[in-house]
Enzyme design. Structure first.
Site, PDB file in Angstrom:
ATOM      1  N   LYS A 176       0.834  -1.208   0.000  1.00 42.12           N
ATOM      2  CA  LYS A 176       0.000   0.000   0.000  1.00 42.12           C
ATOM      3  C   LYS A 176       0.863   1.251   0.000  1.00 42.12           C
ATOM      4  O   LYS A 176       0.579   2.225  -0.712  1.00 42.12           O
ATOM      5  CB  LYS A 176      -0.925  -0.013   1.211  1.00 42.12           C
ATOM      6  CG  LYS A 176      -1.892   1.159   1.264  1.00 42.12           C
ATOM      7  CD  LYS A 176      -2.789   1.067   2.498  1.00 42.12           C
ATOM      8  CE  LYS A 176      -3.813   2.181   2.531  1.00 42.12           C
ATOM      9  NZ  LYS A 176      -4.666   2.116   3.741  1.00 42.12           N
ATOM     10  N   LYS A 233     -18.019  13.548  19.369  1.00 44.94           N
ATOM     11  CA  LYS A 233     -17.993  12.739  18.145  1.00 44.94           C
ATOM     12  C   LYS A 233     -19.115  11.704  18.147  1.00 44.94           C
ATOM     13  O   LYS A 233     -19.892  11.593  17.183  1.00 44.94           O
ATOM     14  CB  LYS A 233     -16.631  12.060  18.010  1.00 44.94           C
ATOM     15  CG  LYS A 233     -16.556  10.967  16.952  1.00 44.94           C
ATOM     16  CD  LYS A 233     -16.747  11.517  15.551  1.00 44.94           C
ATOM     17  CE  LYS A 233     -16.538  10.409  14.521  1.00 44.94           C
ATOM     18  NZ  LYS A 233     -16.722  10.892  13.148  1.00 44.94           N
ATOM     19  N   LEU A 275     -15.644  13.777   9.055  1.00 48.79           N
ATOM     20  CA  LEU A 275     -15.535  13.693   7.604  1.00 48.79           C
ATOM     21  C   LEU A 275     -16.624  12.784   7.048  1.00 48.79           C
ATOM     22  O   LEU A 275     -16.757  11.637   7.460  1.00 48.79           O
ATOM     23  CB  LEU A 275     -14.151  13.148   7.203  1.00 48.79           C
ATOM     24  CG  LEU A 275     -12.934  13.876   7.776  1.00 48.79           C
ATOM     25  CD1 LEU A 275     -11.660  13.184   7.323  1.00 48.79           C
ATOM     26  CD2 LEU A 275     -12.941  15.342   7.359  1.00 48.79           C
ATOM     27  N   ARG A 276     -17.368  13.299   6.091  1.00 53.84           N
ATOM     28  CA  ARG A 276     -18.374  12.482   5.404  1.00 53.84           C
ATOM     29  C   ARG A 276     -17.735  11.837   4.185  1.00 53.84           C
ATOM     30  O   ARG A 276     -17.068  12.514   3.392  1.00 53.84           O
ATOM     31  CB  ARG A 276     -19.555  13.343   4.957  1.00 53.84           C
ATOM     32  CG  ARG A 276     -20.325  14.001   6.079  1.00 53.84           C
ATOM     33  CD  ARG A 276     -21.290  15.021   5.518  1.00 53.84           C
ATOM     34  NE  ARG A 276     -20.580  16.103   4.832  1.00 53.84           N
ATOM     35  CZ  ARG A 276     -21.159  17.030   4.072  1.00 53.84           C
ATOM     36  NH1 ARG A 276     -22.469  16.999   3.888  1.00 53.84           N
ATOM     37  NH2 ARG A 276     -20.440  17.972   3.494  1.00 53.84           N
ATOM     38  N   ASN A 306     -22.778  11.747  15.711  1.00 54.62           N
ATOM     39  CA  ASN A 306     -23.187  10.675  14.807  1.00 54.62           C
ATOM     40  C   ASN A 306     -24.456   9.989  15.295  1.00 54.62           C
ATOM     41  O   ASN A 306     -25.308   9.578  14.485  1.00 54.62           O
ATOM     42  CB  ASN A 306     -22.062   9.661  14.647  1.00 54.62           C
ATOM     43  CG  ASN A 306     -21.015  10.111  13.647  1.00 54.62           C
ATOM     44  OD1 ASN A 306     -21.195  11.110  12.958  1.00 54.62           O
ATOM     45  ND2 ASN A 306     -19.912   9.405  13.554  1.00 54.62           N
ATOM     46  N   PHE A 346     -30.473  15.111   6.537  1.00 54.02           N
ATOM     47  CA  PHE A 346     -30.704  13.778   7.087  1.00 54.02           C
ATOM     48  C   PHE A 346     -32.191  13.491   7.297  1.00 54.02           C
ATOM     49  O   PHE A 346     -32.557  12.714   8.172  1.00 54.02           O
ATOM     50  CB  PHE A 346     -29.915  13.574   8.390  1.00 54.02           C
ATOM     51  CG  PHE A 346     -28.430  13.407   8.159  1.00 54.02           C
ATOM     52  CD1 PHE A 346     -27.871  12.146   8.062  1.00 54.02           C
ATOM     53  CD2 PHE A 346     -27.624  14.508   7.996  1.00 54.02           C
ATOM     54  CE1 PHE A 346     -26.521  11.982   7.821  1.00 54.02           C
ATOM     55  CE2 PHE A 346     -26.271  14.368   7.745  1.00 54.02           C
ATOM     56  CZ  PHE A 346     -25.719  13.093   7.657  1.00 54.02           C
ATOM     57  N   LEU A 347     -33.030  14.097   6.489  1.00 52.47           N
ATOM     58  CA  LEU A 347     -34.462  13.792   6.515  1.00 52.47           C
ATOM     59  C   LEU A 347     -34.884  13.130   5.205  1.00 52.47           C
ATOM     60  O   LEU A 347     -36.013  13.312   4.755  1.00 52.47           O
ATOM     61  CB  LEU A 347     -35.283  15.059   6.763  1.00 52.47           C
ATOM     62  CG  LEU A 347     -35.229  15.635   8.177  1.00 52.47           C
ATOM     63  CD1 LEU A 347     -36.159  16.837   8.296  1.00 52.47           C
ATOM     64  CD2 LEU A 347     -35.590  14.587   9.229  1.00 52.47           C
ATOM     65  N   CYS A 376     -19.337   4.424  10.127  1.00 53.42           N
ATOM     66  CA  CYS A 376     -19.478   5.262  11.329  1.00 53.42           C
ATOM     67  C   CYS A 376     -20.783   5.045  12.082  1.00 53.42           C
ATOM     68  O   CYS A 376     -20.762   4.659  13.254  1.00 53.42           O
ATOM     69  CB  CYS A 376     -19.346   6.736  10.947  1.00 53.42           C
ATOM     70  SG  CYS A 376     -17.700   7.200  10.380  1.00 53.42           S
TER      71      CYS A 376
END
Length: 423
Positions: free
Chosen positions: A36, A200, A149-150, A204, A245-246, A256
Site C-alpha cells: 500500500k 464525536k 468527515l463524510r 453521529n 438527514f431527513l 461510522c
C-alpha cells in the site's frame, strides 16, 4: 509550518494527511502495509473520494507529503503525531483499542520531547488516558481532535468544517493543535478530552436518530396515505429541525453510524445509564432493512425462491466505494437468504460479492428480473432509459428505496412501483 506524522493511511488518515499537506505542513504518512505504501508513493489512491487524488498528487510533487513504512519512521522527527488507526468493534459494542495502544507504544521511544500525540480515530471516552499510559512519556502531550468527515465529501469537509474540536488538559498543547488549522475558517471548540470524545459519538448518534425518525415517519405515511417527500419538506423548513438527514431510505450504514451508535449505547451502559432512545434508533434501522426487503417480496407475491432480483447500488451511499455495513447488502442478503438470485450494478464496485453477481452495466442487471431495487442514490440511475429497463425485465416491478426515480414516469411505462413512504 509544522512537521506532522500520520499513523495509519486508511480513510481518515490519508485524507487528514493529504489535507494538512495542502495547508502547507510537512506530512509523513505511515502504514504497516508495504504494498500500500508503494502504491501511495506513486499517487495511486486505494479509495474513491472526490478531490483526494488531486491533493495527494500535489503533495507528492511539492515534497510536503511522503509515505513510509512503519510508525516509528514517520514519528522520529515530528512535532505532531496523529493516530488514525482502526478501532474495530466487539460483539458487545465496545471498541478495540489494541491498534491505538500498539501504535502509541511503537512511536513512544522516538517521539521528540515536547511533541504532541493526537487521537484522530473515533475512540471511546477515556482513550486519551489509554494513549498516555501506552506512551509512558511525561514530556509528550496527548490531545483529542475528532474527525467529522463524510465519505464522498471528506476533502471539502476537512477544508470547510462546521467546527474544529480539540480536547486537552494541557492548554498549550491545545493551542499548538489549533495552530495547524490556520487558514481554515471554522468555530474552534477547546474542551477536555472526555467532552471532545463524547462530541464525536453524540453527533453521529443524533444524525442516525434523524434517519431512523424519518424512516419511521415514512412507515406512517404509507399507512395513512401521506407522501414522505412532502412531509420531510414541510418539517425541514423548521429551522429548529433542518432538512439535512431527513431523506428516507433503506436504513443507515457505513463505517461510522452503525458502529458509533452501538458504541454510544455501550458507553452509556458502562456509565450506568440505559440509553433506551438510541437503542430504539438502532432497532428502527434494523427493521428498515426488513421493511425494504418485504416490499420486494410483496411484488413477487411472496414467492422469492428462484426469482431473479436486480439491484442498482451496492455501496452504503453514493460517491464512495465503501461497502461496510451497507444497507444495500443487508437488504439483498435477506432476499438471497430466501432463495433469490441477485444480480447488481454499482458504478464504484467491479468485484464479485458473496451471493451477488456484480455486472458492469445497469441494464444487464435487469435481464430477466422479477423485481428491481434501487438501493443507492447514484445520480446516473435517474437518467437511464426506462423503456429498455422494462424490456429487459421479466416483470416490470420497482422498489425505489431512495425515492430517486420519477414515480410518474415509471407508472406511465406500466411498472408496478413501491417507494419509501409514498402512495
Amino acid at each position: 509550518m509544522s512537521r506532522i506524522a500520520i499513523i495509519g493511511t486508511g480513510y481518515v488518515g490519508l485524507t487528514t494527511g493529504a489535507c494538512f499537506s495542502a495547508l502547507g505542513h510537512d506530512v509523513v504518512c505511515a502504514d504497516i502495509d508495504a504494498a500500500k505504501v508503494e502504491r501511495l508513493k506513486q499517487g495511486d489512491i486505494p479509495i474513491l473520494e472526490a478531490g483526494l487524488d488531486e491533493i495527494v498528487r500535489e503533495g507528492l510533487e511539492s515534497g510536503r507529503l511522503t509515505f513510509v513504512l512503519g510508525a516509528a519512521t514517520a514519528a522520529a522527527d515530528c512535532e505532531f503525531a496523529y493516530l488514525c488507526v482502526p478501532t474495530p468493534q466487539g460483539e458487545d459494542g465496545s471498541a478495540d483499542l489494541s491498534y491505538i495502544e500498539q501504535a502509541a507504544r511503537e512511536i513512544a521511544p522516538v517521539l521528540p520531547s515536547e511533541s504532541v500525540v493526537v487521537n484522530k480515530s473515533t475512540v471511546p471516552v477515556g482513550s486519551t488516558r489509554v494513549v498516555e499510559r501506552a506512551l509512558g512519556r511525561d514530556d509528550v502531550a496527548v490531545v483529542s481532535n475528532p474527525e467529522f468527515l463524510r465519505e464522498g465529501s471528506a476533502v471539502h469537509d476537512f477544508m470547510n468544517p462546521d467546527r474544529i474540536v480539540i480536547g486537552a488538559d494541557d492548554q498549550s498543547a491545545a493551542i499548538k493543535v489549533a495552530s495547524l488549522y490556520l487558514g481554515v475558517a471554522a468555530p474552534l471548540i477547546v474542551t477536555d478530552p472526555a467532552s471532545a470524545e463524547t462530541i464525536k459519538y453524540a453527533a453521529n448518534s443524533f444524525l442516525a436518530t434523524k434517519i431512523s425518525f424519518i424512516n419511521a415517519v415514512a412507515a406512517i405515511c404509507e399507512a395513512v396515505g401521506a407522501d414522505i417527500n412532502d412531509v420531510a419538506l414541510g418539517i425541514g423548513y423548521d429551522k429548529r429541525i433542518g432538512s439535512e438527514f431527513l431523506k428516507p431510505g433503506p436504513g443507515f450504514g457505513g463505517s461510522c453510524f452503525p458502529k458509533d451508535t452501538r458504541a454510544m449505547v455501550k458507553i452509556a451502559e458502562e456509565g450506568g445509564y440505559d440509553f433506551h432512545l438510541l437503542k430504539g434508533v438502532i432497532q428502527v434501522n434494523d427493521e428498515q432493512y426488513d421493511r425494504t426487503a418485504e416490499k420486494a417480496i410483496e411484488l413477487m407475491d411472496g414467492d422469492v425462491d428462484g426469482k431473479q432480483v436486480a439491484a442498482w447500488g451496492l455501496t452504503f451511499k453514493a460517491r464512495t466505494d465503501d461497502l461496510r455495513e451497507s444497507p444495500s447488502l443487508e437488504v439483498l442478503g435477506r432476499l438471497a437468504a430466501r432463495g433469490a438470485k441477485v444480480r447488481a450494478y454499482d458504478p464504484a464496485v467491479s468485484h464479485q460479492l458473496d451471493g451477488i453477481e456484480v455486472v458492469a452495466d445497469p441494464y444487464d442487471a435487469c435481464d430477466g428480473a422479477d423485481v428491481l431495487l434501487v438501493l443507492t442514490e447514484w445520480d446516473e440511475f435517474k437518467w437511464l432509459d426506462l423503456g429498455e429497463v422494462k424490456a429487459r425485465m421479466a416483470t416490470p416491478a420497482v422498489v425505489d428505496a431512495r425515492n430517486l426515480l420519477d414515480r410518474s414516469a415509471l407508472i406511465r411505462r406500466g411498472f408496478t412501483f413501491r417507494g419509501i413512504g409514498r402512495r
